[in-house]
Design an enzyme around this catalytic site. Structure first.
Site, mmCIF file in Angstrom:
data_model
loop_
_atom_site.group_PDB
_atom_site.id
_atom_site.type_symbol
_atom_site.label_atom_id
_atom_site.label_comp_id
_atom_site.label_asym_id
_atom_site.label_seq_id
_atom_site.Cartn_x
_atom_site.Cartn_y
_atom_site.Cartn_z
ATOM 1 N N HIS C 115 0.939 -1.208 -0.199
ATOM 2 C CA HIS C 115 0.014 -0.503 0.052
ATOM 3 C C HIS C 115 1.108 0.966 -0.049
ATOM 4 C CE1 HIS C 115 -2.793 2.743 2.846
ATOM 5 N NE2 HIS C 115 -3.191 2.358 1.049
ATOM 6 N N CYS C 134 0.035 0.369 9.522
ATOM 7 C CA CYS C 134 -0.647 1.626 9.144
ATOM 8 C C CYS C 134 -2.212 2.111 8.728
ATOM 9 C CB CYS C 134 0.126 2.326 7.456
ATOM 10 S SG CYS C 134 1.935 2.119 8.562
ATOM 11 N N HIS C 135 -2.811 1.143 7.706
ATOM 12 C CA HIS C 135 -3.841 1.456 7.180
ATOM 13 C C HIS C 135 -4.602 0.405 7.077
ATOM 14 C CE1 HIS C 135 -1.229 4.523 5.783
ATOM 15 N NE2 HIS C 135 -2.126 4.734 5.442
ATOM 16 N N GLY C 136 -4.168 -0.816 7.556
ATOM 17 C CA GLY C 136 -5.499 -1.969 8.576
ATOM 18 C C GLY C 136 -5.364 -3.360 6.744
#
Lengths: 428, 294, 170
Positions: C115, C134-136
């Site tokens: 990502h 960080c963003h799952g």
């Protein structure tokens, strides 16, 4: 070629220019009237601008790879020279570029001296120029320290020790400069910081230099004022741009001859030996462009005296517009000044030569004579010449010497001279 | 007009002279105090088109490794350089094999300890001593200089190194030398702590080149020049291209400039018109009152 | 200003000058740009050898290669079978486990979330593989993206087994 005011052609241009007059500025730079009789010695302003930009660009690049630490500086330069893509090119352009910069600036300065470009109304240009020159020397000196070779280290030691000559506070000043009790890592670090900063100050001063030039306009080889609205001037673009470009390319031939075929010729071999605070090289020699000052420094048999004279040799130039009181600018019409000018040139070159020699015997005597002449030239000869020199008659206009039919205008003028009191203005 | 031209030319010459003088100066500054002229060689890398002799570089590496490397480091050189373009150009496998001959200290490992492993192409040349002090201690107090940029760090460069290697002599009668100090004609001060390193047959070349002292010295000197300036060939090549290009552009700009300036011809016409006008005025005046003339 | 001089020749001359000048300028800019590319010493460091003899099944080590973390995981039988069982249709970036691990026991991946470059945590997330905090983004036991914003599976570097216990990466 008079300078016309910029008239915006579109609504957008008008909107923009009334808020930020960049278009007017660019128009001014293009149409700036330059005397048409400028010779090739006048192209060095453009060449110097090129040099400054080249140094800044290559310098920023080198800074991306250089490490300002005594343990790593030398190795990081070798890393640049060996591993970084085109690193050797960047570094050689930068190190030789410094020499080329000074070569050009010396020609530029001596051109100013010969043609009297420092005289009214151009005193500000001259003084700002000297400030640029001083900053250039400081920048070059600090740049030379960065590779952390033997000459870097010992040059830094010797030059910073100059300040220890100041009575009472000398030692505190040197310790302050060093950030320690000798030239060491803190010194290297601050020199790096300043070496990065000063070129941008130079850049700012260059803008002022050009600004102050654009107010009175260029001097010219004849040294008399040009009539701005007349055909004695031509617009900067494209005429001077093309001429400057041609000169720049010729200059690049010399520049690149050094960069590609003798890149270390102007440097000192000792600077490829890593700095060693325990061993001083047999002869500590600054880069060639600082040698005349080094000769003056060593010609004076006292530490403080030497330092004073060395700085005075530069600051005396600040007073030059007032020391030289002759109304005639160009040496072309000053038969005696012209001779002394060449004596000065030879003296400065001689001092440069002596700066590289050990200060003993005949070298020392010659250096003293040279130093004496240098100051006598500016402080005594020039004021006297201004008063007593019989200058040659000036032409009425710059068109006179540049007109294709030599003698024709003279004859006309001679005839016109007979109408003294009549309307000579019609004869341009 | 001719006089003007001559004067200009004269000026030009003196100024060109000035430039040459300034530049020559720095050279003079550097070449002073040379007591003996160095031995001259026809180096293949000299000159504008100079390139290295690969075979000589490969032999030079061998000499460095067998003769010099015991004391002298070349810490800025990596094993990968041996196979890079413009150098000895060993095959990558050969360079890899060379690197693998050396024990390189690496680490720390998982246990926090340093360990040795065979060298890789990315490693720098292994140094004979861990630091300068150790090197000095092992060599009677004189530190054998690192040879990475030796050829650039000595006045005379290649000629100096070659001369030094060839310059060992019996000291002149009455010349006092301490123990462990040798006489060399080309060393500044004539005293050197390094014993004569090269003699006939000290190495054995696999390519059949004769192993005279002069040949071996030439080879190792060539190697050292390359070690100090690994991009010399690339530099010469690019320099040639740059000059070729610059001369073409210079010619084009010269003619363009002439062309542009000729536009100002119309201005010159104006000037001549003004001249004619003035002339007419004078003539007119002359006609009216000829007595004011002569 | 009158342009009375033959326009054709002038145009050719000027065009040639501009063109040649621009070519030179371009050529001069390239070194200024290229100097920021990885240099020769960085490129030379492109391989690294790792001794994996001390890794127990189910354990994982992280080593540095080209400045990036490399996950080397010795998977358990359970993890391998789980990874192999997955229906490719359920995957966002379909890839067979056997294509990702030459030797099914060993999974070697660049430990950088696809990502935005964070380092995923091991043994976390809904698929028992890795989880990027960080963003799952959730990765499975084969390092394939199963849930979250990451677009592709964790990247597999070029590597080979020099011998039973040594992996050469790069």
């Amino acid at each position: 070629m008079s300078e016309e005011k910029y008239v915006p052609k579109t609504k957008l241009a008008e909107w923009f220019d009334s808020r930020l007059p960049l278009l007017s500025l660019s128009h001014h730079l293009k149409s700036y009237p330059t005397p048409k009789n400028l010779n090739y010695w006048w192209t060095f302003g453009g060449i110097l601008t090129f040099c400054l930009i080249t140094q800044i660009v290559t310098g920023i690049i080198l800074a991306m790879h250089y490490v300002a630490h005594t343990e790593h500086a030398f190795a990081s330069i070798e890393h640049i020279m060996r591993d970084v893509n085109y690193g050797w090119l960047m570094r050689y352009v930068h190190s030789n570029g410094a020499s080329m910069f000074f070569l050009a600036v010396y020609i530029h300065i001596f051109r100013g001296l010969y043609f009297g470009s420092y005289k009214a109304p151009r005193e500000m240009i001259w003084i700002i120029g000297l400030a640029i020159y001083l900053l250039m020397m400081a920048t070059a000196f600090m740049g030379y320290v960065l590779p952390w070779g033997q000459m870097s280290f010992w040059g830094a030691t010797v030059i910073t020790n100059l300040f220890s000559a100041i009575p009472l506070i000398g030692e505190s000043v040197t310790n302050w400069l060093w950030g320690g009790f000798s030239v060491d890592n803190p010194t290297l670090n601050r020199f790096y910081s300043l070496h990065y900063l000063l070129p941008f100050l130079i850049f700012g001063l260059v803008i002022l230099h050009i600004w102050s030039l654009h107010i009175p306009g260029n001097n010219n080889p004849v040294g008399i004022d040009v009539k701005k609205g007349s055909n004695e001037t031509m617009p900067f673009h494209p005429y001077m741009v093309m001429k400057d470009l041609l000169a720049l390319l010729a200059f690049l031939l010399l520049f690149f001859a050094f960069v590609f075929f003798m890149p270390d010729f102007l440097g000192h071999p000792d600077n490829y030996i890593p700095a060693d605070p325990l061993i001083t090289p047999a002869h500590i020699v600054p880069e060639w462009y600082l040698l005349p000052f080094y000769a003056i420094l060593r010609a004076i048999p006292s530490k403080l005296g030497g330092v004073i004279f060395m700085f005075a040799s530069i600051f005396v130039l600040v007073g030059l517009p007032w020391l030289d009181s002759s109304k005639v600018r160009s040496a072309t019409f000053r038969p005696i000044y012209r001779k002394f000018f060449w004596v000065l040139v030879v003296t400065v070159i001689l001092l440069g030569y002596l700066g590289a020699k050990p200060p003993e015997g005949i070298y020392l005597i010659l250096a003293r004579i040279g130093t004496a002449y240098y100051f006598i030239h500016f402080l005594i000869l020039l004021p006297l010449l201004g008063r007593y020199e019989k200058t040659e008659p000036l032409p009425l206009s710059i068109s006179d010497p540049v007109l294709d039919k030599p003698g024709a205008m003279d004859k006309l003028k001679e005839m016109a001279g007979k109408y003294e009191g009549e309307n000579v203005a019609t004869f341009k | 007009m001719k006089e003007k031209m001559l004067q200009h030319l004269n000026n030009l010459f003196s100024k060109v002279f000035l430039i040459i003088f300034i530049i020559g100066n720095s050279n003079l500054a550097h070449s002073e105090e040379r007591n003996t002229e160095f031995l001259k060689n026809n180096w293949s890398f000299d000159g504008v088109f100079g390139t290295f002799d690969r075979a000589s570089l490969q032999r030079g590496y061998q000499v460095y490794q067998e003769v010099c490397a015991g004391c002298h480091s070349v810490q800025h050189l990596s094993y990968r350089n041996l196979s890079e373009k413009g150098g000895p150009e060993f095959l990558p496998e050969e360079a890899k094999a060379i690197a693998a001959q050396f024990e390189v200290i690496d680490g720390p490992n998982e246990d926090g300890e340093m360990f040795t492993r065979p060298g890789r192409l990315s490693d720098k040349f292994v140094m004979p001593f861990p630091n300068v002090k150790a090197a000095a201690a092992a060599n009677g107090g004189a530190y054998p200089p690192d040879m990475s940029v030796l050829a650039k760090a000595r006045k005379g460069g290649a000629d100096y190194i070659y001369s030094l290697l060839m310059g060992y002599e019996e000291a002149p009668a009455g010349y006092e030398l301490d123990d462990g100090v040798y006489y060399n004609k080309y060393m500044p001060g004539n005293k050197i702590k390094m014993a004569e390193p090269i003699s006939d047959g000290i190495v054995e070349y696999s390519d059949g080149t004769e192993t005279t002292k002069a040949q071996i010295s030439r080879d190792v000197t060539t190697f050292l020049v390359w070690a100090g300036d690994p991009h010399l060939e690339a530099r010469h090549k690019m320099g040639f291209k740059v000059f070729f290009y610059l001369i073409i552009l210079l010619t084009l700009v010269y003619f363009s400039k002439q062309k542009v300036w000729s536009r100002f011809g119309s201005k010159r016409e104006e000037e001549e018109e003004a001249f004619d006008k003035a002339e007419k005025a004078v003539t007119k005046y002359e006609g009216e009152d000829p007595k004011t003339f002569k | 200003m009158t342009n009375k001089v033959e326009p054709k020749r002038r145009n050719f001359l000027f065009t040639a000058t501009y063109t040649i000048g621009a070519v030179g300028l371009g050529a001069a800019v390239w070194p200024l740009v290229d100097q920021m590319n990885p240099d020769a010493s960085v490129k030379a460091l492109s391989t690294t050898e790792v001794d994996v003899s001390s890794i127990e099944p189910g354990k994982e080590i992280t080593v540095l290669w080209r400045g990036k973390p490399i996950f080397i995981k010795r998977r358990t039988e359970k993890e391998i079978s789980e990874a192999a069982k997955v229906n490719l249709k359920d995957l966002k970036d379909p890839e067979k486990d056997s294509d990702r691990a030459k030797n099914p026991e060993w999974l070697v991946m660049i430990g950088v979330c696809t990502h935005l470059g964070c380092v995923p945590l091991k043994n976390k997330g809904e698929y028992k593989g890795w989880f990027c905090p960080c963003h799952g983004s959730h990765y499975d036991t084969s390092g394939r993206i199963r849930k979250g914003p990451a677009p592709t599976n964790l990247e597999i570097p070029k590597y080979e087994f020099v011998d039973m216990n040594t992996i050469k990466i790069g």
